[in-house]
Each structure stands twice: as structure tokens, then as C-alpha cells.
Design a protein around this motif. Structure first.
Motif, short mmCIF file in Angstrom:
data_model
loop_
_atom_site.label_atom_id
_atom_site.label_comp_id
_atom_site.label_asym_id
_atom_site.label_seq_id
_atom_site.Cartn_x
_atom_site.Cartn_y
_atom_site.Cartn_z
N ALA A 1 14.09 13.20 -57.00
CA ALA A 1 15.45 13.70 -56.89
C ALA A 1 15.45 15.15 -56.41
CB ALA A 1 16.14 13.61 -58.24
N GLU A 2 16.46 15.48 -55.66
CA GLU A 2 16.59 16.87 -55.24
C GLU A 2 18.04 17.30 -55.32
OE1 GLU A 2 15.21 17.09 -51.18
OE2 GLU A 2 17.22 16.68 -50.43
N CYS A 3 18.23 18.61 -55.43
CA CYS A 3 19.56 19.16 -55.55
C CYS A 3 20.36 18.92 -54.27
CB CYS A 3 19.45 20.65 -55.83
SG CYS A 3 21.03 21.50 -55.86
N PRO A 4 21.57 18.38 -54.39
CA PRO A 4 22.38 18.13 -53.19
C PRO A 4 22.93 19.43 -52.60
CG PRO A 4 23.63 17.60 -55.15
CD PRO A 4 22.23 17.93 -55.61
N PRO B 1 18.78 2.92 -62.42
CA PRO B 1 19.19 3.99 -63.35
C PRO B 1 19.86 5.16 -62.65
CG PRO B 1 16.84 4.11 -62.97
CD PRO B 1 17.32 2.88 -62.25
N ILE B 2 20.85 5.69 -63.32
CA ILE B 2 21.48 6.93 -62.85
C ILE B 2 21.06 8.04 -63.78
CG2 ILE B 2 23.66 8.13 -62.45
CD1 ILE B 2 24.94 5.45 -61.90
N PHE B 3 20.55 9.13 -63.23
CA PHE B 3 20.13 10.25 -64.04
C PHE B 3 20.97 11.47 -63.70
CE2 PHE B 3 16.15 7.74 -63.82
CZ PHE B 3 16.03 7.48 -65.17
N GLU B 4 21.14 12.31 -64.69
CA GLU B 4 21.87 13.55 -64.48
C GLU B 4 20.88 14.71 -64.51
OE1 GLU B 4 25.16 14.04 -67.08
OE2 GLU B 4 25.80 15.90 -66.15
N TYR B 5 21.03 15.59 -63.55
CA TYR B 5 20.11 16.72 -63.43
C TYR B 5 20.89 18.01 -63.36
CZ TYR B 5 16.43 13.39 -62.15
OH TYR B 5 15.53 12.37 -62.14
N ALA B 6 20.21 19.08 -63.76
CA ALA B 6 20.71 20.43 -63.53
C ALA B 6 19.68 21.16 -62.69
CB ALA B 6 20.93 21.15 -64.85
N CYS B 7 20.13 21.70 -61.57
CA CYS B 7 19.23 22.41 -60.66
C CYS B 7 18.82 23.74 -61.30
CB CYS B 7 19.92 22.65 -59.33
SG CYS B 7 18.90 23.60 -58.18
N GLU C 1 13.32 21.59 -58.18
CA GLU C 1 13.13 22.18 -59.51
C GLU C 1 14.34 21.82 -60.36
OE1 GLU C 1 10.38 23.80 -60.54
OE2 GLU C 1 9.56 23.20 -58.60
N LEU C 2 14.28 20.64 -60.95
CA LEU C 2 15.43 20.11 -61.66
C LEU C 2 15.12 19.90 -63.13
CD1 LEU C 2 16.36 17.35 -59.07
CD2 LEU C 2 17.19 19.70 -59.15
N GLU C 3 16.13 20.13 -63.92
CA GLU C 3 16.02 19.78 -65.34
C GLU C 3 16.73 18.45 -65.53
OE1 GLU C 3 17.28 21.37 -69.78
OE2 GLU C 3 17.95 22.43 -68.01
N LYS C 4 16.02 17.50 -66.09
CA LYS C 4 16.60 16.18 -66.29
C LYS C 4 17.44 16.19 -67.56
CE LYS C 4 15.15 11.34 -66.34
NZ LYS C 4 13.96 10.46 -66.36
N GLY D 1 21.80 26.01 -60.33
CA GLY D 1 22.62 25.67 -61.47
C GLY D 1 23.51 24.47 -61.27
N GLN D 2 23.45 23.87 -60.11
CA GLN D 2 24.26 22.69 -59.82
C GLN D 2 23.89 21.54 -60.75
OE1 GLN D 2 26.50 22.26 -57.17
NE2 GLN D 2 26.80 20.08 -57.31
N GLN D 3 24.91 20.89 -61.30
CA GLN D 3 24.66 19.69 -62.09
C GLN D 3 25.16 18.50 -61.30
OE1 GLN D 3 25.91 19.71 -66.14
NE2 GLN D 3 24.94 21.65 -66.63
N PHE D 4 24.38 17.44 -61.30
CA PHE D 4 24.75 16.27 -60.50
C PHE D 4 24.09 15.03 -61.07
CE2 PHE D 4 20.65 15.83 -58.38
CZ PHE D 4 20.11 17.08 -58.57
N GLU D 5 24.67 13.90 -60.73
CA GLU D 5 24.09 12.62 -61.09
C GLU D 5 23.55 11.98 -59.82
OE1 GLU D 5 27.20 10.42 -62.88
OE2 GLU D 5 27.13 11.52 -64.75
#
Ligand SMILES: [Zn+2]
Length: 75
Positions: free
Chosen positions: A25-28, A2-8, A34-37, A12-16
Motif C-alpha cells: 500500500a502507498e499513500c494516495p 480485505p480493506i485496510f486503513e492506513y495513516a501516512c 511509510e504507513l501506519e496500519k 498524515g493522510q488517512q485512507f482506506e
């Protein structure tokens, strides 16, 4: 896989990202966990709204959509 999209939540970084079981998962950008899925690309397919929940009746007999008959009506 699965690929998930997160917002840090920190920067505020958004990434998949691919999320393997047993990993977090962690912010790149800032490496915060501390991510919002956000909704994954798979979860949003064939569904335009979750405001009208359908009874759980099993996979659609027409297309096999796991959310049940009606979910494929938007096709
Ligand atoms: Zn971040």
C-alpha cells in the motif's frame, strides 16, 4: 478482499485501501510507503477492547466468532 486503513507517516493522510497479496500500500497523496496500519473495519467489529485477552479456545460455538466464546458476549 480485505480493506485496510492506513495513516501516512509522511503527510498524515488517512485512507482506506484494498491490499492484494504481493502488493504494498502507498499513500494516495504523496505515494509514500511509510504507513501506519490502523485497525481495519473488520478487526474492530464485535470487540470494544483488547485489554482483556481471552484464551485461544477456537471459534465461538454460538456465533462462530473466531476469537472464541466471550467475543460474542457484546452482541
Ligand atoms: Zn502521504
Amino acid at each position: 478482499m480485505p480493506i485496510f486503513e492506513y495513516a501516512c507517516q509522511d503527510c498524515g493522510q488517512q485512507f482506506e485501501t484494498l491490499v492484494r497479496s504481493g502488493t504494498v500500500a502507498e499513500c494516495p497523496s504523496c505515494h509514500s510507503t511509510e504507513l501506519e496500519k490502523l485497525l481495519s473495519v473488520f478487526a474492530t467489529q464485535g470487540s470494544t477492547s483488547d485489554a482483556a485477552p481471552l484464551p485461544a479456545v477456537g471459534p465461538c460455538g454460538t456465533c462462530g466468532h473466531p476469537a472464541g466464546p466471550g467475543s460474542c458476549a457484546v452482541h
